[in-house]
Enzyme design. Structure first.
Site, PDB file in Angstrom:
ATOM      1  CD  GLU A  53      33.552  46.174  36.922  1.00 44.81           C
ATOM      2  OE1 GLU A  53      33.964  44.987  36.995  1.00 44.81           O
ATOM      3  OE2 GLU A  53      34.281  47.143  37.131  1.00 44.81           O
ATOM      4  CB  CYS A  86      33.929  46.375  32.478  1.00 44.66           C
ATOM      5  SG  CYS A  86      34.336  44.712  33.066  1.00 44.66           S
TER       6      CYS A  86
HETATM    7  N1  THU Z   1      38.592  43.490  38.116  1.00 41.79           N
HETATM    8  C1  THU Z   1      37.229  43.607  38.156  1.00 41.79           C
HETATM    9  O1  THU Z   1      36.531  42.628  38.463  1.00 41.79           O
HETATM   10  N2  THU Z   1      36.685  44.800  37.882  1.00 41.79           N
HETATM   11  C2  THU Z   1      37.392  45.955  37.720  1.00 41.79           C
HETATM   12  O2  THU Z   1      36.782  47.009  37.564  1.00 41.79           O
HETATM   13  C3  THU Z   1      38.848  45.912  37.733  1.00 41.79           C
HETATM   14  C4  THU Z   1      39.460  44.569  37.696  1.00 41.79           C
HETATM   15  C5  THU Z   1      39.195  42.217  38.512  1.00 41.79           C
HETATM   16  C6  THU Z   1      39.761  41.376  37.412  1.00 41.79           C
HETATM   17  C7  THU Z   1      40.787  40.549  38.169  1.00 41.79           C
HETATM   18  O3  THU Z   1      40.147  39.455  38.767  1.00 41.79           O
HETATM   19  C8  THU Z   1      41.269  41.469  39.271  1.00 41.79           C
HETATM   20  O4  THU Z   1      40.263  42.477  39.383  1.00 41.79           O
HETATM   21  C9  THU Z   1      42.613  42.108  39.010  1.00 41.79           C
HETATM   22  O5  THU Z   1      42.651  42.682  37.748  1.00 41.79           O
END
Ligand code: THU
Length: 128
Positions: A53, A86
């Site tokens: 995000e 986020c």
């Molecule tokens: N992550 C995201 O990119 N967005 C989310 O909404 C939840 C978590 C990613 C961060 C990390 O690379 C992985 O998911 C596990 O936490």
């Protein structure tokens, strides 16, 4: 909406997630009329990881957009919701943001206000 959803799904495939193996894609529609996609990008120093995000939003803002109107998120869980950081990041660059969560059978839609009630904003500091 279809373009936003397709972009989020396309960007999920670009995730760099060798540590968690949890792939996330996101896409935003910004006030410049453009769509921007992002994926999570992890780091061996784990806290340096950035979520999909925030990648999508930073792409939009760095290209000159000032607000986002819509964001779509898709991850490796059935319905992947944005993390707290986020949500706060979204609040900085939106007035009335719609957050779409792309799941296996349906798309869920929220206002950011629902996901981040009582958000801290720059207006809080006007009281100083
Ligand atoms: N992550 C995201 O990119 N967005 C989310 O909404 C939840 C978590 C990613 C961060 C990390 O690379 C992985 O998911 C596990 O936490």
């Amino acid at each position: 909406m279809m373009k936003l959803f397709e972009l989020a799904r396309d960007y999920q495939a670009r995730a760099y997630a060798p540590y968690s193996h949890f792939r996330v894609g996101a896409a935003v529609l910004a006030d410049d009329g453009n769509y921007y996609g992002g994926c999570n990008i992890e780091n061996a120093a784990y806290p340096a990881t950035i979520c999909a995000e925030r990648v999508a939003i930073t792409k939009a803002i760095s290209e000159g957009a000032t607000k986002i109107h819509q964001i779509a998120v898709v991850g490796d869980s059935d319905y992947t919701y944005p993390c707290g950081v986020c949500r706060q990041f979204m609040a900085e660059f939106s007035d009335d943001l719609t957050v779409f969560i792309l799941g296996p059978t349906e798309v869920l839609s929220y206002r950011l206000d629902e996901l981040l009630p009582f958000a801290f904003t720059s207006e809080d500091m006007d009281e100083l």
